[in-house]
Design a protein around this motif. Structure first.
Motif, short mmCIF file in Angstrom:
data_model
loop_
_atom_site.label_atom_id
_atom_site.label_comp_id
_atom_site.label_asym_id
_atom_site.label_seq_id
_atom_site.Cartn_x
_atom_site.Cartn_y
_atom_site.Cartn_z
N LYS A 3 0.82 -1.22 0.00
CA LYS A 3 0.00 0.00 0.00
C LYS A 3 0.85 1.26 0.00
N ALA A 4 0.41 2.22 -0.79
CA ALA A 4 1.19 3.46 -0.87
C ALA A 4 0.28 4.67 -0.91
N ILE A 5 0.82 5.76 -0.40
CA ILE A 5 0.15 7.07 -0.51
C ILE A 5 1.10 8.00 -1.24
N ILE A 6 0.58 8.66 -2.26
CA ILE A 6 1.36 9.69 -2.94
C ILE A 6 0.81 11.04 -2.48
N GLY A 7 1.66 11.83 -1.89
CA GLY A 7 1.23 13.13 -1.37
C GLY A 7 1.47 14.22 -2.39
N GLY A 8 0.43 14.99 -2.67
CA GLY A 8 0.58 16.12 -3.59
C GLY A 8 0.95 17.38 -2.83
N THR A 9 0.72 18.52 -3.47
CA THR A 9 1.04 19.81 -2.86
C THR A 9 0.45 19.90 -1.45
N GLY A 10 1.28 20.26 -0.51
CA GLY A 10 0.81 20.45 0.87
C GLY A 10 0.88 19.19 1.71
N VAL A 11 1.09 18.04 1.08
CA VAL A 11 1.12 16.77 1.83
C VAL A 11 2.52 16.17 1.70
N TYR A 12 3.37 16.49 2.64
CA TYR A 12 4.77 16.09 2.52
C TYR A 12 5.21 15.05 3.54
N GLU A 13 4.33 14.76 4.50
CA GLU A 13 4.68 13.78 5.51
C GLU A 13 3.44 13.10 6.05
N ILE A 14 3.54 11.84 6.38
CA ILE A 14 2.45 11.21 7.11
C ILE A 14 3.03 10.26 8.14
N GLY A 15 2.24 9.97 9.16
CA GLY A 15 2.55 8.93 10.13
C GLY A 15 3.92 9.02 10.76
N GLU A 223 -4.19 22.96 4.11
CA GLU A 223 -3.95 22.59 5.51
C GLU A 223 -5.25 22.16 6.17
N LEU A 224 -6.34 22.82 5.81
CA LEU A 224 -7.62 22.59 6.47
C LEU A 224 -8.13 21.16 6.26
N SER A 225 -7.91 20.60 5.10
CA SER A 225 -8.55 19.32 4.77
C SER A 225 -7.60 18.13 4.77
N LYS A 226 -6.32 18.38 4.66
CA LYS A 226 -5.42 17.25 4.37
C LYS A 226 -5.33 16.22 5.50
N GLU A 227 -5.41 16.68 6.76
CA GLU A 227 -5.28 15.72 7.86
C GLU A 227 -6.36 14.65 7.78
N LYS A 228 -7.57 15.11 7.54
CA LYS A 228 -8.69 14.15 7.50
C LYS A 228 -8.59 13.22 6.29
N VAL A 229 -8.10 13.76 5.19
CA VAL A 229 -7.96 12.92 4.00
C VAL A 229 -6.95 11.82 4.28
N ILE A 230 -5.85 12.18 4.89
CA ILE A 230 -4.82 11.18 5.17
C ILE A 230 -5.33 10.15 6.18
N LYS A 231 -6.02 10.62 7.20
CA LYS A 231 -6.59 9.68 8.18
C LYS A 231 -7.54 8.71 7.49
N THR A 232 -8.27 9.20 6.49
CA THR A 232 -9.22 8.35 5.79
C THR A 232 -8.48 7.30 4.95
N PHE A 233 -7.40 7.73 4.28
CA PHE A 233 -6.58 6.75 3.53
C PHE A 233 -6.12 5.64 4.47
N ILE A 234 -5.63 6.07 5.62
CA ILE A 234 -5.07 5.10 6.56
C ILE A 234 -6.14 4.15 7.06
N ARG A 235 -7.31 4.69 7.32
CA ARG A 235 -8.42 3.84 7.76
C ARG A 235 -8.73 2.77 6.70
N VAL A 236 -8.72 3.17 5.45
CA VAL A 236 -8.99 2.20 4.38
C VAL A 236 -7.92 1.12 4.40
N PHE A 237 -6.70 1.54 4.55
CA PHE A 237 -5.59 0.58 4.50
C PHE A 237 -5.60 -0.38 5.68
N LEU A 238 -6.10 0.09 6.82
CA LEU A 238 -6.05 -0.75 8.02
C LEU A 238 -7.25 -1.69 8.11
N GLU A 239 -8.28 -1.40 7.31
CA GLU A 239 -9.49 -2.24 7.43
C GLU A 239 -9.37 -3.53 6.64
#
Ligand code: HPA
Length: 239
Positions: A3-15, A223-239
């Motif tokens: 599983k991979a996440i590609i981060g676009g503008t504003g998304v440079y780090e996760i987890g 900045e306003l939306s990216k945290e939730k988007v990433i959390k949602t990706f992660i939730r999909v990956f963990l389920e």
């Protein structure tokens, strides 16, 4: 690592970063992060590099996607900052990309160069994996992330922004949002048989909609939306 996440503008780090890896591909070297989230290892790739140093038309898309393939990745979620020209999709909103119009001009668009004497044409009837899209909608509900809807994405060459007349044309062609990076990324992933889905985070009104655009404004809105988007990706990956 599947599983991979590609981060676009504003998304440079996760987890929690576990390790950095330099992957050698036929198309060049790619630096990726391996992050661990609740015990699961996920590959993270910031599309433009860590400091947004590579402009959209010069991103080495083939190296990026090949690096993921070489790591064994099968499922990819990507984020894309987009300008909106659909009145229903406002800055800060999140949309799921469903189809695209390709208005790029000068990028290597394929892995299929015919070297092996075989001509291949990848199917584009479901460019953004419908399976992953459905999973994202489900996970978003649980995560409390409002998704405004599906969007047709138009990819421009950039790095300039569009003219107002171009945006009117794209609207007439049935698109909703505009960005500069999803082509050829989605195509290349498909060519290598990966399931790829992308979420658009609306960072601004497209040219001619309301006022002019600055990169500064784009980054603040993301900045306003990216945290939730990433959390949602992660939730999909963990389920
Ligand atoms: N145009 C093109 N690419 C973009 C935009 C835009 O308005 N916003 C974010 N990426």
């Amino acid at each position: 690592m599947e599983k991979a996440i590609i981060g676009g503008t504003g998304v440079y780090e996760i987890g929690q970063k576990v390790s950095k890896k330099l992957i050698e591909t036929k198309y060049g070297e790619v630096e990726i992060d391996v992050v661990t989230i609740e015990g699961e290892e996920i590959v993270f790739l910031p599309r433009h590099g860590k400091s947004h140093a590579v402009p959209p038309h010069l991103v080495n898309y083939r190296a990026n996607i090949m690096a993921l393939k070489q790591m064994g990745v099968k499922y990819v979620y990507a984020t894309a900052a987009v300008g909106s020209f659909n009145e229903n999709y406002e800055p800060g909103d999140v949309v799921v990309l469903k189809d695209f119009l390709d208005f790029t001009k000068s990028r290597p668009l394929t892995f299929f160069e015919g070297e092996d004497g075989v001509v291949r044409h990848v199917d584009m009837s479901d460019p953004y994996c419908s399976n992953l899209r459905a999973k994202f909608y489900n996970a978003a509900k649980k995560e409390g992330l409002l998704i405004k809807g599906d969007a047709v994405y138009v990819c421009t060459e950039g790095p300039r922004f569009e003219t107002a007349q171009e945006i009117r044309m794209y609207k007439n062609l049935g698109a909703d949002v505009v960005g500069m990076t999803n082509i050829p990324e989605v195509i290349l992933a498909k060519e290598l048989g990966m399931c790829y889905a992308a979420v658009g985070i609306v960072s601004n009104w497209a040219t001619g909609m309301k006022g002019s655009i600055t990169l500064h404004e784009i980054k603040d809105t993301l900045e306003l939306s990216k945290e939730k988007v990433i959390k949602t990706f992660i939730r999909v990956f963990l389920e």
